[in-house]
Design a protein around this motif. Sequence first.
Motif, short mmCIF file in Angstrom:
data_model
loop_
_atom_site.label_atom_id
_atom_site.label_comp_id
_atom_site.label_asym_id
_atom_site.label_seq_id
_atom_site.Cartn_x
_atom_site.Cartn_y
_atom_site.Cartn_z
N GLY A 129 7.98 -4.75 3.20
CA GLY A 129 8.12 -4.46 1.77
C GLY A 129 9.02 -3.24 1.59
N ALA A 130 9.58 -3.13 0.37
CA ALA A 130 10.51 -2.02 0.11
C ALA A 130 9.82 -0.66 0.28
CB ALA A 130 11.08 -2.15 -1.29
N GLY A 131 8.50 -0.58 0.05
CA GLY A 131 7.79 0.70 0.17
C GLY A 131 7.92 1.29 1.57
N ILE A 132 7.50 0.53 2.57
CA ILE A 132 7.55 1.08 3.93
C ILE A 132 8.97 1.02 4.51
CG2 ILE A 132 6.66 0.81 6.30
CD1 ILE A 132 4.66 2.09 4.27
N GLN A 133 9.76 0.00 4.14
CA GLN A 133 11.15 -0.03 4.63
C GLN A 133 11.92 1.21 4.14
OE1 GLN A 133 13.05 -2.57 6.61
NE2 GLN A 133 10.93 -2.75 7.27
N GLY A 255 -4.75 3.76 1.73
CA GLY A 255 -3.32 3.96 1.51
C GLY A 255 -2.89 5.40 1.71
N PHE A 256 -3.65 6.14 2.48
CA PHE A 256 -3.35 7.55 2.71
C PHE A 256 -2.51 7.64 3.99
CE2 PHE A 256 -4.09 11.75 4.23
CZ PHE A 256 -4.49 12.53 3.17
N LEU A 257 -1.22 7.91 3.82
CA LEU A 257 -0.34 8.03 4.99
C LEU A 257 0.70 9.11 4.71
CD1 LEU A 257 0.38 6.93 7.80
CD2 LEU A 257 1.94 5.35 6.69
N ALA A 268 3.74 8.52 2.05
CA ALA A 268 4.20 7.13 2.04
C ALA A 268 3.37 6.30 1.06
CB ALA A 268 4.08 6.54 3.45
N PRO A 269 3.92 5.17 0.61
CA PRO A 269 3.09 4.24 -0.17
C PRO A 269 2.04 3.59 0.74
CG PRO A 269 5.39 3.49 -0.07
CD PRO A 269 5.27 4.65 0.84
N GLY A 276 5.38 0.60 -4.08
CA GLY A 276 4.63 1.83 -4.37
C GLY A 276 5.57 2.94 -4.70
N GLU A 277 5.19 4.12 -4.27
CA GLU A 277 5.97 5.31 -4.64
C GLU A 277 5.98 6.22 -3.42
OE1 GLU A 277 5.16 7.26 -8.67
OE2 GLU A 277 4.15 8.57 -7.24
#
Length: 366
Positions: A129-133, A255-257, A268-269, A276-277
């Motif tokens: 996904g665009a969040g982690i990419q 989602g805590f990273l 991170a998202p 995410g953001e």
Amino acid sequence: MASQPVRVGLIGAGFISDQYLTNMTRYPDLRVVAVGDLFEERAKQQAETYGVARGGSPESVIDDPEVELIVNLTVPAAHGPIATQALERGKHVWNEKPLTTDLDSSSRLVELADEKGLFLGCAPDTFLGAGIQTTLRLIAEGAIGRPLTAQGIMQNPGPERWHPDPAFIFGPGVGPLFDIGPYYLTTLVQALGPVRSVSALSSIAHPVRTVRVGSKAGQEIEVQVATHTAALIQFSEGAQAQTTFSYDAELQREGFLEIIGTEGTLVAPDPNHFEGEIRILRDGRDPEVIPVPSRGTGRGVGAVDMARAIRTGSPVRATGRLGHYVLQVETAIQTAADERRVVDVDAAFTPSPLLPEDWSPTERTV
Ligand SMILES: NC(=O)c1ccc[n+]([C@@H]2O[C@H](COP(=O)([O-])OP(=O)(O)OC[C@H]3O[C@@H](n4cnc5c(N)ncnc54)[C@H](O)[C@@H]3O)[C@@H](O)[C@H]2O)c1
């Protein structure tokens, strides 16, 4: 000029199959042609709901001459056997996580796919996904300097609160480490590289759990695996991480990273989501907020990436090899906790290439 979509047979028509079927039936590079399950009625029902031509037994899908790619959404204990049968019949395979429930069977699966010249993929595909990419791209570009430490937490009261049939999650080879660990650990190895060693502690809060929802509500589950695992991870290139995966916490924190580098901290998202953001904090200034919009990604994008590889020879990112590597790290964490010692992870690993920034699963490309 376009060839044709890759024809998919989905096996395992349970809880998560709705997300996959919703997405895969609208991704134009895939065409879902059959659904299978041990409970054939369940498979037929899902086929009807999502407009798929055929629903039936797992064998009927594996033997279906039209099917090129099996998307295996069965329970973890069935991942290895179903994937093995599919590869033996010449089908490419996308497996849900964990790749299998033990390292011997997962390494045999990787070898079998290589021998047959077939693709083997493994969830999670959330890191596509665009969040982690975008997170991975920013880190690689030096947005926080040299990564030093990372922290990942996913804790909640356990899947028996929402899953209608959660017994498998408390069985051998699953538990939060192997069930939710893959989202965080996949992201961490993609960002920070191979793992050198791990140490860990684990525990079981309740030896028996009770199903809370659905037709099995009230049934008791014997817990056969740690339900809380905290690990310290040393990466070969110098970074370190601490992670907590727990089904023993009444306070839900997911989602805590965060990744701390020499020049800033990146929040991170959620690695279990596709968008995410991202927040980057530097030098006492207000956080820089980088919104990451959805590009139509959702569960099933790993199968799209694989479909494009099947048709065009492009690289596959969420590979079985990556799933096997993450399983090696998780197994080392479990051993470290069980034996109260530091465990080396002695395996080669190269992060998967990033997707192009404009990559979208909703475009027809094959
Ligand atoms: N539930 C979630 O939120 C979630 C999220 C991401 C990934 N996953 C993963 O997806 C997989 C499935 O999870 P789920 O929650 O959908 O489980 P589930 O129990 O709801 O569904 C699994 C389905 O597989 C079928 N099945 C079991 N053994 C089979 C076999 N040998 N052949 C054919 N069918 C078989 C079952 O009958 C059932 O319909 C797991 O690996 C899980 O880790 C689940």
